[in-house]
Design a protein around this motif. Structure first.
Motif, short mmCIF file in Angstrom:
data_model
loop_
_atom_site.label_atom_id
_atom_site.label_comp_id
_atom_site.label_asym_id
_atom_site.label_seq_id
_atom_site.Cartn_x
_atom_site.Cartn_y
_atom_site.Cartn_z
N PRO A 146 -22.81 105.69 101.95
CA PRO A 146 -21.88 104.57 101.70
C PRO A 146 -21.77 104.29 100.21
O PRO A 146 -22.78 104.28 99.49
N ALA A 147 -20.57 104.04 99.75
CA ALA A 147 -20.33 103.79 98.32
C ALA A 147 -21.15 102.61 97.82
O ALA A 147 -21.74 102.69 96.74
N GLN A 148 -21.22 101.53 98.58
CA GLN A 148 -21.95 100.35 98.11
C GLN A 148 -23.44 100.64 97.96
O GLN A 148 -24.09 100.16 97.02
N GLU A 149 -23.99 101.45 98.83
CA GLU A 149 -25.40 101.83 98.73
C GLU A 149 -25.66 102.62 97.44
O GLU A 149 -26.66 102.39 96.75
N VAL A 150 -24.74 103.51 97.10
CA VAL A 150 -24.87 104.30 95.88
C VAL A 150 -24.73 103.40 94.66
O VAL A 150 -25.49 103.53 93.69
N ILE A 151 -23.80 102.46 94.69
CA ILE A 151 -23.63 101.51 93.59
C ILE A 151 -24.92 100.74 93.37
O ILE A 151 -25.42 100.62 92.25
N ASP A 152 -25.49 100.22 94.45
CA ASP A 152 -26.72 99.44 94.36
C ASP A 152 -27.88 100.26 93.82
O ASP A 152 -28.72 99.76 93.08
N THR A 153 -27.92 101.54 94.16
CA THR A 153 -29.01 102.42 93.75
C THR A 153 -28.88 102.87 92.29
O THR A 153 -29.88 102.94 91.57
N LEU A 154 -27.67 103.16 91.84
CA LEU A 154 -27.48 103.80 90.54
C LEU A 154 -27.09 102.87 89.40
O LEU A 154 -27.23 103.24 88.23
N SER A 155 -26.63 101.67 89.70
CA SER A 155 -26.19 100.74 88.66
C SER A 155 -27.33 100.41 87.71
O SER A 155 -28.45 100.16 88.14
N GLY A 156 -27.03 100.44 86.43
CA GLY A 156 -27.99 100.03 85.41
C GLY A 156 -28.91 101.11 84.89
O GLY A 156 -29.70 100.86 83.99
N ILE A 157 -28.83 102.33 85.44
CA ILE A 157 -29.67 103.41 84.93
C ILE A 157 -29.19 103.79 83.54
O ILE A 157 -27.99 103.92 83.28
N LYS A 158 -30.13 103.95 82.62
CA LYS A 158 -29.80 104.32 81.24
C LYS A 158 -30.29 105.73 80.96
O LYS A 158 -31.23 106.21 81.57
N CYS A 159 -29.64 106.38 80.00
CA CYS A 159 -30.02 107.73 79.58
C CYS A 159 -30.55 107.65 78.16
O CYS A 159 -29.78 107.42 77.21
N GLY A 160 -31.86 107.80 78.01
CA GLY A 160 -32.45 107.70 76.68
C GLY A 160 -32.17 106.36 76.06
O GLY A 160 -32.41 105.31 76.67
N PHE A 161 -31.62 106.37 74.84
CA PHE A 161 -31.32 105.13 74.14
C PHE A 161 -29.90 104.64 74.40
O PHE A 161 -29.48 103.62 73.85
N LYS A 162 -29.15 105.36 75.24
CA LYS A 162 -27.79 104.95 75.58
C LYS A 162 -27.85 103.73 76.50
O LYS A 162 -28.81 103.55 77.24
N GLN A 163 -26.81 102.96 76.50
CA GLN A 163 -26.73 101.77 77.36
C GLN A 163 -26.26 102.10 78.77
O GLN A 163 -26.18 101.21 79.62
N THR A 164 -25.96 103.36 79.02
CA THR A 164 -25.45 103.79 80.32
C THR A 164 -25.95 105.21 80.59
O THR A 164 -26.72 105.77 79.82
N SER A 165 -25.51 105.79 81.69
CA SER A 165 -25.87 107.16 82.07
C SER A 165 -24.79 107.67 83.00
O SER A 165 -23.93 106.90 83.46
#
Length: 90
Positions: A49-68
């Motif tokens: 489900p899209a909402q489940e993926v949103i809840d799981t992946l939101s806010g993950i950062k890549c190194g010093f970047k503010q996003t991923s």
């Protein structure tokens, strides 16, 4: 519903998505970025489900970047769900 999303602040150049009427992710493809990681993310989210993926992946950062790439995928899915709700309301 299909979408081509242009991520910002990450290495990938494009995320192509398809969700069905039940908001299940049917396909996910990344252009650019870390090829192996992008393939892994795509396989893990397809069929979920899209909402489940949103809840799981939101806010993950890549190194010093503010996003991923996963965070950008969550943003793309959020946009898709909003557009789907708007078109259903019309």
């Amino acid at each position: 519903m299909q979408m081509s999303f242009k991520p910002r602040g990450v290495c990938s150049r494009e995320i192509q998505l398809e969700i069905d009427e039940h908001q299940i992710i049917r396909s996910c493809r990344f252009a650019g970025g870390c090829h192996g990681n992008a393939q892994g993310i795509a396989r893990l989210v397809e069929g979920r489900p899209a909402q489940e993926v949103i809840d799981t992946l939101s806010g993950i950062k890549c190194g010093f970047k503010q996003t991923s790439c996963p965070d950008q995928l969550a943003k793309a899915l959020t946009q898709m769900l909003e557009e789907q709700r708007e078109s259903a309301a019309v």
